[in-house]
Design a protein around this motif. Structure first.
Motif: not given
Length: 117
Positions: A50-54, A67-70, A75-77, A111-112
């Motif tokens: 359920q996420t993608m990160g870079r 981290v993005l929640r799809t 942006i969750t992180f 966390d941010q």
């Protein structure tokens, strides 16, 4: 020619060395890009259910982890690391992976933020 504290290939190898950890969390590497123009840099894209990160990185020793929640693009992180100090970078990377595998978790303001040099 510029002298930088680390090489793009070294950073890419460090990220690849964490594969066993993220595979156990259901995360996969979607791509790894390297750029050698201007200030050498690169990025690693990771996917989870359920996420993608870079992870973006530069030979100056700076890293951005996002981290993005799809489901909603939230942006969750988000973390900027300005140092190659192993404990700080390892802690940030571990939190990044945890955010990828736990998209419904509510991250605290801590966390941010940025880690100092």
């Amino acid at each position: 020619m510029n002298d930088y504290p680390i090489e793009v290939e070294t950073i890419a190898s460090w990220i690849a060395s964490k594969e066993a950890l993220w595979k156990g969390m259901g995360i996969s590497l979607a791509g790894l890009k390297q750029n050698f123009k201007h200030v050498p840099s690169g990025c690693a894209d990771l996917d989870c259910f359920q996420t993608m990160g870079r992870v973006s990185f530069w030979v100056t020793g700076q890293f951005d982890l996002e981290v993005l929640r799809t489901s909603d693009g939230q942006i969750t992180f988000l973390r900027h690391v300005q140092t190659l100090n192993a404990p700080s970078l390892d802690v940030a990377f571990t939190k990044f992976l945890n955010a990828m595998s736990n998209p419904s978790g509510i991250n605290s303001a801590s966390d941010q933020h940025s880690l100092g040099a």
